[in-house]
Design a protein around this motif. Sequence first.
Motif, PDB file in Angstrom:
ATOM      1  N   UNK A 152      -2.854  -6.787  -9.319  1.00 26.14           N
ATOM      2  CA  UNK A 152      -4.106  -6.604  -8.828  1.00 26.14           C
ATOM      3  C   UNK A 152      -4.642  -5.173  -8.651  1.00 26.14           C
ATOM      4  N   UNK A 153      -3.967  -4.231  -8.448  1.00 23.22           N
ATOM      5  CA  UNK A 153      -4.097  -2.947  -8.312  1.00 23.22           C
ATOM      6  C   UNK A 153      -4.397  -2.207  -9.577  1.00 23.22           C
ATOM      7  N   UNK A 154      -4.073  -2.821 -10.847  1.00 21.85           N
ATOM      8  CA  UNK A 154      -3.875  -1.945 -12.158  1.00 21.85           C
ATOM      9  C   UNK A 154      -5.611  -1.401 -12.488  1.00 21.85           C
ATOM     10  N   UNK A 155      -6.411  -2.329 -12.123  1.00 24.02           N
ATOM     11  CA  UNK A 155      -7.840  -2.027 -12.510  1.00 24.02           C
ATOM     12  C   UNK A 155      -8.256  -0.630 -11.579  1.00 24.02           C
ATOM     13  N   UNK A 156      -7.856  -0.859 -10.299  1.00 23.39           N
ATOM     14  CA  UNK A 156      -8.180   0.663  -9.325  1.00 23.39           C
ATOM     15  C   UNK A 156      -7.551   1.766  -9.952  1.00 23.39           C
ATOM     16  N   UNK A 157      -6.263   1.551 -10.198  1.00 24.99           N
ATOM     17  CA  UNK A 157      -5.607   2.598 -10.769  1.00 24.99           C
ATOM     18  C   UNK A 157      -6.160   3.519 -11.808  1.00 24.99           C
ATOM     19  N   UNK A 185     -10.643  11.698  -3.631  1.00 28.86           N
ATOM     20  CA  UNK A 185     -10.435  10.733  -4.556  1.00 28.86           C
ATOM     21  C   UNK A 185      -9.519   9.501  -4.201  1.00 28.86           C
ATOM     22  N   UNK A 186      -8.253  10.252  -3.602  1.00 27.41           N
ATOM     23  CA  UNK A 186      -7.173   9.300  -3.228  1.00 27.41           C
ATOM     24  C   UNK A 186      -7.704   8.494  -1.869  1.00 27.41           C
ATOM     25  N   UNK A 187      -8.494   9.034  -0.868  1.00 27.51           N
ATOM     26  CA  UNK A 187      -8.879   8.494   0.082  1.00 27.51           C
ATOM     27  C   UNK A 187      -9.768   7.115  -0.180  1.00 27.51           C
ATOM     28  N   UNK A 188     -10.557   7.395  -1.225  1.00 33.90           N
ATOM     29  CA  UNK A 188     -11.444   6.153  -1.651  1.00 33.90           C
ATOM     30  C   UNK A 188     -10.812   5.393  -2.338  1.00 33.90           C
ATOM     31  N   UNK A 189      -9.690   5.873  -3.273  1.00 30.15           N
ATOM     32  CA  UNK A 189      -8.610   4.710  -3.800  1.00 30.15           C
ATOM     33  C   UNK A 189      -8.115   3.957  -2.940  1.00 30.15           C
ATOM     34  N   UNK A 199     -10.218   4.367 -10.962  1.00 29.15           N
ATOM     35  CA  UNK A 199     -10.443   5.525  -9.890  1.00 29.15           C
ATOM     36  C   UNK A 199      -9.563   6.544 -10.194  1.00 29.15           C
ATOM     37  N   UNK A 200      -8.360   6.495 -10.488  1.00 30.31           N
ATOM     38  CA  UNK A 200      -7.430   7.561 -10.782  1.00 30.31           C
ATOM     39  C   UNK A 200      -7.174   8.013 -12.494  1.00 30.31           C
ATOM     40  N   UNK A 201      -7.824   7.079 -13.174  1.00 30.83           N
ATOM     41  CA  UNK A 201      -7.735   7.520 -14.542  1.00 30.83           C
ATOM     42  C   UNK A 201      -6.444   7.447 -15.221  1.00 30.83           C
ATOM     43  N   UNK A 202      -5.673   6.355 -14.794  1.00 28.05           N
ATOM     44  CA  UNK A 202      -4.216   6.208 -15.185  1.00 28.05           C
ATOM     45  C   UNK A 202      -4.309   5.768 -16.482  1.00 28.05           C
ATOM     46  N   UNK A 253       0.985  -1.237  -0.128  1.00 31.52           N
ATOM     47  CA  UNK A 253      -0.153  -0.073   0.017  1.00 31.52           C
ATOM     48  C   UNK A 253       1.066   1.141  -0.031  1.00 31.52           C
ATOM     49  N   UNK A 254       1.987   1.315   0.588  1.00 32.38           N
ATOM     50  CA  UNK A 254       2.868   2.357   0.872  1.00 32.38           C
ATOM     51  C   UNK A 254       3.354   2.720  -0.382  1.00 32.38           C
ATOM     52  N   UNK A 255       3.835   1.626  -1.038  1.00 28.29           N
ATOM     53  CA  UNK A 255       4.503   1.806  -2.535  1.00 28.29           C
ATOM     54  C   UNK A 255       3.539   2.167  -3.512  1.00 28.29           C
ATOM     55  N   UNK A 256       2.458   1.567  -3.502  1.00 25.37           N
ATOM     56  CA  UNK A 256       1.499   1.828  -4.735  1.00 25.37           C
ATOM     57  C   UNK A 256       0.832   3.319  -4.429  1.00 25.37           C
ATOM     58  N   UNK A 257       0.517   3.711  -3.137  1.00 28.44           N
ATOM     59  CA  UNK A 257       0.226   5.009  -2.923  1.00 28.44           C
ATOM     60  C   UNK A 257       1.072   6.413  -3.504  1.00 28.44           C
ATOM     61  N   UNK A 258       2.384   5.937  -2.948  1.00 26.55           N
ATOM     62  CA  UNK A 258       3.308   7.083  -3.330  1.00 26.55           C
ATOM     63  C   UNK A 258       3.621   7.257  -4.480  1.00 26.55           C
TER      64      UNK A 258
END
Length: 399
Positions: free
Chosen positions: A334-339, A309-313, A342-345, A287-292
């Motif tokens: 596993x996180x690619x879909x949320x990125x 938006x980031x708190x929801x993410x 939610x964040x529009x990557x 979580x630390x790595x992906x968030x930063x």
Amino acid sequence: MKSIKIGLLGKVVIAIILGIGVGLVAPDWISRISITFNGLFSNFLNFIVPLIILGLIAPGIADLGKGAGRLLLLTSILAYAFTISTGLFAYFSGKIFLPNLLASDGTPQLEDVTKTLEPYFTLQMPPMFEVMTALIIAFTLGLGIAFIKGDTLKNGLEEFKDIVMKVINHVIIPILPYYIFGIFLNMTVTGQVASILSIFIKIIVFIFILTVILLILQFVVAGAIAKVNPFKALKNMLTAYLTALGTQSSAATIPVTYQQTLKNKVDQDIASFVIPLCATIHLSGSMLKITLCAMAVMLMNGDVANTEIFIGFIFLLGITMIAAPGVPGGAIMAALGVLSSVLGFSEDSLGLMIALYIGMDSFGTACNVTGDGAIALIINKIYKKDVDETIRLQEEANM
């Protein structure tokens, strides 16, 4: 002579070096071939990510629902709380320090970095359903199977999970180094690679510093609750930390994590339950790595990391990563879909996220397993308190 095995991190490092080297001398037509390949792989990722989410999360939630009652619930809540609090810690730390840290050399814009040249052709691979739809289906099926205790659909989802794992292990992971090679080749051609590498180094150092602070905080909290010396407990867990650095796998480190947890005077039954479970559901380091990394990539795109938006993410990511497969880079898969949802990557941003994450994968895994020891201390204290209370009530009843 035995063949030398190079891990995923080693392959990614080689891919980055080769991408820069080839990019310095390659003509445009080679770069366009690379862009074409990366475009096809990006479209495949876009197609497969919803299936990965469905195939991993649904059986994962179903498995948790059939666990050991109250102890499972307590451990799951505590692991999720650790993961979410880490995400919030990472976000607000990044909010304070990252803009100044990345602005000192001038932050490059990704849109200018990777889209100067056009691919020779594209092939659309539309997903069967959107990422959010996949998440809702996965939660519904997983919770439903756990509630009705059904086996037929559960077995089918387990087989589907096996298929997804085969795709990850034998298609996506092996291709990732070539994908990252193409990203850095194209960055070199457009003249932005020096700035990108400078940012990479700064982010890695920053995340390592925050990891040390995070582990100290986790063990201070655990020590205060369990009434033990937090620094002695953390020292006992360093063997597990170093082992995870080499294995890059929480699952492979379970035996060492278990033994070091026992040295902290955790009950054997508690350790044998909490440590294997937390190897799956506790992902503070990830979580630390992906968030930063996500915040850094957004800054490189000129975007603002909106707090709401980031708190929801972070809350959604904490659930999604429960299903992270036990392979290097599993959490970011596993996180690619949320990125993206939610964040529009974009595909380019996801590619940089993968490169950044894998470059620090072993440090995140080491943080995860070390934090498992803190959770075990807290659960052990709660368990002992319940046992002591039960004994007291029994003694009063016998008087």
